[in-house]
Scaffold this active site. Structure first.
Site, PDB file in Angstrom:
ATOM      1  N   PHE A 113      76.320  38.625  -7.372  1.00  0.00           N
ATOM      2  CA  PHE A 113      75.239  39.251  -7.258  1.00  0.00           C
ATOM      3  C   PHE A 113      74.395  39.032  -8.558  1.00  0.00           C
ATOM      4  CE2 PHE A 113      73.220  43.346  -7.902  1.00  0.00           C
ATOM      5  CZ  PHE A 113      72.741  43.795  -6.571  1.00  0.00           C
ATOM      6  N   ASP A 184      84.862  41.410  -9.697  1.00  0.00           N
ATOM      7  CA  ASP A 184      83.943  42.352  -9.238  1.00  0.00           C
ATOM      8  C   ASP A 184      84.340  43.178  -8.005  1.00  0.00           C
ATOM      9  OD1 ASP A 184      81.902  44.165  -8.526  1.00  0.00           O
ATOM     10  OD2 ASP A 184      80.374  43.113  -9.632  1.00  0.00           O
ATOM     11  N   TYR A 209      79.585  54.120  -5.637  1.00  0.00           N
ATOM     12  CA  TYR A 209      78.735  54.648  -4.692  1.00  0.00           C
ATOM     13  C   TYR A 209      78.629  53.855  -3.330  1.00  0.00           C
ATOM     14  CZ  TYR A 209      75.769  51.253  -7.062  1.00  0.00           C
ATOM     15  OH  TYR A 209      75.390  49.977  -7.402  1.00  0.00           O
ATOM     16  N   LYS A 210      79.264  52.904  -3.299  1.00  0.00           N
ATOM     17  CA  LYS A 210      79.542  52.083  -2.076  1.00  0.00           C
ATOM     18  C   LYS A 210      80.332  52.526  -1.103  1.00  0.00           C
ATOM     19  CE  LYS A 210      76.713  48.201  -4.090  1.00  0.00           C
ATOM     20  NZ  LYS A 210      77.082  46.754  -4.999  1.00  0.00           N
ATOM     21  N   ARG A 356      72.026  42.819   7.085  1.00  0.00           N
ATOM     22  CA  ARG A 356      73.198  43.191   6.751  1.00  0.00           C
ATOM     23  C   ARG A 356      73.637  44.699   7.257  1.00  0.00           C
ATOM     24  NH1 ARG A 356      74.816  43.778   0.459  1.00  0.00           N
ATOM     25  NH2 ARG A 356      73.298  45.708   0.579  1.00  0.00           N
TER      26      ARG A 356
HETATM   27  C1  LIG Z   1      76.106  46.888  -6.130  1.00  0.00           C
HETATM   28  C2  LIG Z   1      76.425  45.600  -7.036  1.00  0.00           C
HETATM   29  C3  LIG Z   1      76.216  45.837  -8.218  1.00  0.00           C
HETATM   30  C4  LIG Z   1      75.315  46.927  -8.840  1.00  0.00           C
HETATM   31  O1  LIG Z   1      75.256  47.052 -10.160  1.00  0.00           O
HETATM   32  P1  LIG Z   1      74.834  48.547 -10.530  1.00  0.00           P
HETATM   33  O2  LIG Z   1      74.999  48.439 -12.234  1.00  0.00           O
HETATM   34  O3  LIG Z   1      75.675  49.698 -10.187  1.00  0.00           O
HETATM   35  O4  LIG Z   1      73.459  48.463 -10.351  1.00  0.00           O
HETATM   36  C5  LIG Z   1      76.609  44.950  -9.167  1.00  0.00           C
HETATM   37  N1  LIG Z   1      77.246  43.965  -8.655  1.00  0.00           N
HETATM   38  C6  LIG Z   1      77.692  43.871  -7.564  1.00  0.00           C
HETATM   39  C7  LIG Z   1      78.689  42.739  -7.175  1.00  0.00           C
HETATM   40  C8  LIG Z   1      77.472  44.653  -6.431  1.00  0.00           C
HETATM   41  O5  LIG Z   1      77.387  44.536  -5.444  1.00  0.00           O
END
Ligand SMILES: *Cc1c(COP(=O)(O)O)cnc(C)c1O
Length: 397
Positions: A113, A184, A209-210, A356
């Site tokens: 990400f 992660d 939050y996911k 997705r």
């Molecule tokens: C959703 C996601 C994020 C989001 O980071 P935030 O700081 O919560 O905005 C970061 N890394 C990965 C791999 C994600 O899937």
């Protein structure tokens, strides 16, 4: 055996909606609404500043971290919540590099990400010690692990395709070369069984939050293997990670154990939502969730491939090689997803062409999968998506 009819009843799901985006933002656990409202009126409203002690606000980051730690196989006392995942990535990376002072390479992959990669770039600039970020294709990660690597930083489940890295094997390989690992778990925690202890992972981070359903803006978590924590001098040396925040010393001294990964004031109202969201996990077994998720995603792939010839599967076909999402590619994926959403089937779109769909057995069953595919097939057949209103990009896709 998890009773999925019972878990579904714990969520508020809007009428007429099939929600296939719990991988981006989990739905509202009904108890979270009441819990937050009580935290507002009974705690903030009545206790005011005394809530930090009386309602135990100050101790919650550790207590909630502990509950998440149990879901991901972290050692007791090695997980804490706070801030956002982006910040937790930075903390883990800064810690990892400081533990490998002679090495300069951060190895990651092009499926990671972007924020994780951006934070690595920013940290490298701030440190100014000649570190480099090396990103390779996901399938080439193993071949690029060598003695130059300080930290292997990977997202276990690819946010676009759902492809799953082998955490145990890559961790063992990296450690065999003297490198540390940061995992992660953004698309893993609450989606599939994770056992950080069995994997011997060094660091893990993730959001709540996911698949953990704690609501928009909910705090992130970080786990640090107990063997490392006492050797880390936190780069984000905030007062709530200090050994004695209320001594108001002028010098920073890291707090005991994982407490040093705290930074500033925790988000009390979001923690109330997180506490309620974690209660759902007291009634669900992650192994059952995983088994059901593979059944549902397999069914979705079979039905879509039979009914929607223009779509190309962008996720691994083997259920055990992916997380809890299915992605299909189509050049007009954005417009098709907007048309789907207009018909009550909510997934999302990731550039350049990925549609997705997240499958979360806590509240999604076979009936929703079949209904979603029927609507998708109808949209493609009628070319409903081929209208200007579905082609204007919104800020959040
Ligand atoms: C959703 C996601 C994020 C989001 O980071 P935030 O700081 O919560 O905005 C970061 N890394 C990965 C791999 C994600 O899937």
């Amino acid at each position: 055996m998890t009773d999925f009819a019972a878990t579904k009843a714990l969520f508020h799901l809007p009428q007429g909606v099939i929600y296939l985006d719990g991988n981006s933002l989990g739905p509202l656990p009904k108890s979270a609404a009441t819990r937050v409202s009580k935290a507002v009126s009974d705690e903030w409203g009545e206790m005011l500043i005394t809530g930090w002690n009386k309602a135990g606000w100050m101790a919650q980051p550790g207590a909630l971290g502990e509950r998440i730690g149990r879901l991901i196989g972290a050692a007791a006392g090695s997980t804490v919540i706070g801030d956002t995942l982006t910040i937790k990535v930075f903390q883990a990376l800064a810690s990892g590099l400081s533990l490998r002072p002679g090495r300069k390479v951060i190895l990651s992959d092009t499926g990671n990400f972007p924020t994780d990669l951006y934070m690595a770039e920013g940290l490298i600039k701030a440190l100014d010690q000649g570190h480099v970020l090396k990103t390779v294709a996901p399938e080439d990660v193993a071949a690029n692990i060598d003695e130059t690597v300080a930290v292997l930083m990977l997202t276990q489940v690819d946010y676009r395709t759902g492809r799953l890295h082998d955490m145990n094997a890559l961790t063992a390989q990296a450690q065999g070369c003297g490198a540390l690992t940061i995992w992660d778990l953004a698309h893993s925690a609450g989606a599939l069984p994770v056992d950080l202890t069995a994997a011997n992972a060094d660091f893990a981070v993730g959001c709540t939050y996911k698949y953990l359903n704690a609501g928009p803006g909910a705090p992130a978590f970080i786990s640090v293997a107990p063997r490392h924590i006492d050797h880390i001098a936190p780069a984000l040396s905030g007062w709530l990670g200090h050994a004695a925040p209320f001594a108001f010393d002028l010098d920073y001294r890291p707090g005991a154990g994982i407490e040093r990964m705290r930074v500033g004031t925790p988000p009390v109202l979001q923690m109330a939502a997180l506490a309620a969201a974690l209660d759902v996990w007291d009634t669900a077994d992650i192994a059952d969730v995983r088994a059901r998720s593979i059944e549902l995603t397999d069914l979705f792939v079979t039905l879509v491939e039979a009914a929607c010839p223009g779509l190309t599967l962008a996720s691994p076909r083997d259920g055990y090689a992916r997380g809890s999402q299915i992605s299909f590619a189509h050049p007009d994926g954005y417009a098709i997803m907007q048309a789907l959403i207009s018909r009550g089937v909510i997934g999302d779109f990731r550039a350049p062409d990925i549609m997705r769909f997240g499958f979360t057995p806590l509240y999604i069953g076979e009936e929703e999968v079949r209904a979603a595919v029927a609507i998708l097939a109808e949209i493609l057949e009628s070319r409903l998506w081929d209208r200007p209103e579905f082609k204007t990009r919104a800020a959040v896709t």
